[in-house]
Design an enzyme around this catalytic site. Structure first.
Site, PDB file in Angstrom:
ATOM      1  N   HIS A 158      -0.929  41.474  32.316  1.00 46.80           N
ATOM      2  CA  HIS A 158      -0.053  40.643  32.243  1.00 46.80           C
ATOM      3  C   HIS A 158       1.100  40.802  33.365  1.00 46.80           C
ATOM      4  O   HIS A 158       2.013  40.062  33.399  1.00 46.80           O
ATOM      5  CB  HIS A 158       0.755  41.232  30.900  1.00 46.80           C
ATOM      6  CG  HIS A 158       0.016  40.830  29.584  1.00 46.80           C
ATOM      7  ND1 HIS A 158       0.501  40.059  28.619  1.00 46.80           N
ATOM      8  CD2 HIS A 158      -1.157  41.385  28.968  1.00 46.80           C
ATOM      9  CE1 HIS A 158      -0.246  39.610  27.642  1.00 46.80           C
ATOM     10  NE2 HIS A 158      -1.383  40.724  28.036  1.00 46.80           N
ATOM     11  N   ASP A 366       6.996  39.011  39.302  1.00 45.98           N
ATOM     12  CA  ASP A 366       6.820  38.806  37.567  1.00 45.98           C
ATOM     13  C   ASP A 366       5.471  38.303  37.572  1.00 45.98           C
ATOM     14  O   ASP A 366       5.091  37.428  38.206  1.00 45.98           O
ATOM     15  CB  ASP A 366       7.845  37.971  36.990  1.00 45.98           C
ATOM     16  CG  ASP A 366       8.328  38.390  35.658  1.00 45.98           C
ATOM     17  OD1 ASP A 366       7.364  38.990  35.068  1.00 45.98           O
ATOM     18  OD2 ASP A 366       9.346  37.979  35.272  1.00 45.98           O
TER      19      ASP A 366
HETATM   20  O1  F6P Z   1       4.470  42.279  29.668  1.00 49.68           O
HETATM   21  C1  F6P Z   1       4.735  43.393  30.545  1.00 49.68           C
HETATM   22  C2  F6P Z   1       5.032  44.552  29.647  1.00 49.68           C
HETATM   23  O2  F6P Z   1       4.845  45.867  30.371  1.00 49.68           O
HETATM   24  C3  F6P Z   1       3.930  44.890  28.317  1.00 49.68           C
HETATM   25  O3  F6P Z   1       2.870  45.628  28.720  1.00 49.68           O
HETATM   26  C4  F6P Z   1       4.889  45.695  27.571  1.00 49.68           C
HETATM   27  O4  F6P Z   1       4.659  45.953  26.248  1.00 49.68           O
HETATM   28  C5  F6P Z   1       6.348  45.172  27.808  1.00 49.68           C
HETATM   29  O5  F6P Z   1       6.316  44.452  29.113  1.00 49.68           O
HETATM   30  C6  F6P Z   1       7.778  46.001  27.342  1.00 49.68           C
HETATM   31  O6  F6P Z   1       7.476  47.191  28.168  1.00 49.68           O
HETATM   32  P1  F6P Z   1       7.546  48.435  27.378  1.00 49.68           P
HETATM   33  O7  F6P Z   1       6.402  48.378  26.450  1.00 49.68           O
HETATM   34  O8  F6P Z   1       7.248  49.563  28.167  1.00 49.68           O
HETATM   35  O9  F6P Z   1       8.803  48.571  26.585  1.00 49.68           O
END
Ligand code: F6P
Length: 494
Positions: A158, A366
């Site tokens: 992602h 991003d």
């Molecule tokens: O979309 C990127 C990302 O790192 C996901 O893998 C993740 O779930 C989200 O952003 C939010 O980050 P976190 O799970 O560390 O809160």
């Protein structure tokens, strides 16, 4: 149709309060999986003492069966806060200066991946399609293969994949690259990310490129392709339309008192360019002083990964910066920036997007950025707002009719804000309708179907002689030394 098994670190366990999960991954995957049904395994978000990890918590909600596992405090510290978010995240976002590489965290990362493999193993049925998500779980397929899994396994990243000079600065990069070759299909957000990945492979001579998307290694062929992630375009547009009738919407309109709304929505993360954005907004207000008291920037920024020191420091920095601008330019009856540190429910967000004249989506880097896409989908056809978008967001590869900016150029971005607010209706409509056509053609369901079609078309892998055919017990998976976990000749450190 084969059953779909999704694995991701973060799982959006249905929240009774209706609060939206932070991050594009959870939102997009939930839409895709709800439509198709399947099993979703991931971290419960809870941590416990070393010997207290219980069995998987199974929970069925609609079409989705969730399998959640706790992690130990040490796991969370080393794998999630450590290697994933203090090494991989900064490196993939071109912030080598913030990467804190440590062998303990790296070992924890591989150990937890092995643990996830051991949790998944008893749940897998022969025809399942396994789809693993994001940078937390890069070595998971290699671990599953080592434990005898021959199913088709796909991976979607992602976040951005950086250029080789950046990725190769990570001491363990070769083991990670090699483990990615255990997948059948690798998905990236953009062509640029896929090419960076292909360059990394070729510089280390880890696979031969057969054509644009196919690579050969170790007697087998895998696919690496861009699959730009989308949103539920029509559903989100309908949600925004409905939200315009809500009490919150009316209260917000009232509180704006005729001022134009500019909106920014981001997790509190250094990759999102929030401080540069506030600088740009200040530059705009200073150079176009006639706009003062006529606009309000609403910056919605849920806190994120607060245990990681860089994030904690950033929380203070952004709050101070917003306070400084408000103090310097605000008046008794006008606050230039409304800065909010919590996540809003999706209908509320959709309504705010629809009300806004301009969205500032200006990350320094991003993977995609779904806020940009949701903002466009939420607009009114007859009078759409403008999307100001960073060139360094994956979304800029698709939404070329947005006002594209370089977020490092603070004054340039400030001038782009002024131009966007003054943009004639006809131009706004032309840009919006071209972007909507793109979003309709590639929504989240198309993204999911395209990826899974490619994955389903792959042959089932042959069982490998070195594989283990019985599940390893949790305790084994936790205590096995890294040396053993990475015992294939290719998985070496450099
Ligand atoms: O979309 C990127 C990302 O790192 C996901 O893998 C993740 O779930 C989200 O952003 C939010 O980050 P976190 O799970 O560390 O809160």
């Amino acid at each position: 149709m084969a059953r779909l098994v999704v694995v991701s670190n973060r799982v959006p366990i249905p929240d009774k309060s209706g609060t939206a999960p932070a991050g594009g991954l959870a939102v997009a995957l939930q839409s895709a999986l709800e439509a198709r049904g399947g099993l979703w395994l991931g971290w419960s978000g809870r941590s416990c003492a070393d010997d207290a990890v219980g069995p998987l918590q199974m929970q069925k909600e609609g079409n989705i069966e969730y399998a959640l596992t706790d992690l130990t405090e040490r796991d969370v510290e080393e794998y999630y806060q450590g290697f994933a978010n203090r090494v991989l995240w900064p490196i993939c976002h071109y912030r080598l200066d913030l990467a804190e590489y440590g062998r303990r965290e790296m070992a924890g990362y591989f150990r937890v991946n092995r643990f996830f493999a051991s949790r998944l193993l008893p749940l897998i049925e022969p025809d399942d399609l396994i789809w693993i998500h994001d940078y937390h779980l890069i070595p998971l397929a290699a671990e599953l293969r080592r434990q005898g899994v021959t199913n088709r396994i796909g991976f979607f990243l992602h976040i951005p994949w950086p250029a080789p000079d950046v990725f190769h600065a990570m001491p363990v990069h070769e083991a990670l690259l090699t483990s990615l070759t255990a997948y059948d299909v690798l998905g990236f957000q953009t062509e640029h990310d896929r090419e960076n990945f292909a360059d990394c492979l070729s510089r280390r001579d880890l696979a031969a490129r057969l054509d644009a998307s196919r690579f050969a290694t170790d007697g087998r062929v895998f696919t690496a392709r861009p699959y730009p992630i989308g949103i539920e375009t029509e559903e989100f547009a309908a949600l925004a339309k409905r939200a315009a009738q809500t009490a919150l919407h009316k209260r917000m309109l009232q509180s704006l008192d005729g001022k134009q709304l500019i909106i920014g929505v981001d997790r509190l993360d250094y990759s999102k360019g929030i401080t540069q954005r506030i600088d740009a907004f200040e530059s705009f207000l200073t150079r176009h002083s006639d706009s003062q008291r006529k606009v309000t920037l609403l910056q919605i920024t849920p806190k994120s990964r607060s245990e990681v020191p860089e994030y904690e420091a950033m929380q203070r920095a952004v709050a101070e910066q917003a306070g400084r601008v408000n103090g310097a330019l605000g008046t008794v009856d006008w606050v230039p920036i409304r800065y909010i540190n919590r996540s809003l429910r999706r209908p509320a967000l959709a309504g705010l997007y629809r009300m806004a004249k301009l969205a500032l989506v200006t990350p320094l880097r991003d993977g995609m950025n779904l806020v940009a896409k949701e903002f466009v989908a939420a607009q009114r056809e007859e009078d759409p707002g403008v999307l100001l978008l960073s060139r360094f967001a994956g979304a800029a590869q698709e939404l070329k009719e947005a006002v594209l900016v370089n977020p490092y150029d603070v004054e340039g971005t400030g001038e782009a804000i002024a131009r966007s607010l003054a943009m004639p209706l006809e131009e706004r409509r032309e840009r919006w309708s071209a972007m909507m056509t793109t979003l309709r053609a590639n929504d989240v369901f198309t993204w999911c179907d395209t990826f899974l079609k490619d994955l389903a078309a792959k042959p089932v892998q042959k069982a490998r002689p070195a594989s283990v055919s019985t599940p390893v017990r949790t305790s084994e998976a936790r205590t096995q030394p890294l040396r053993k976990a990475m015992s294939t000749p290719v998985a070496r450190w450099s």
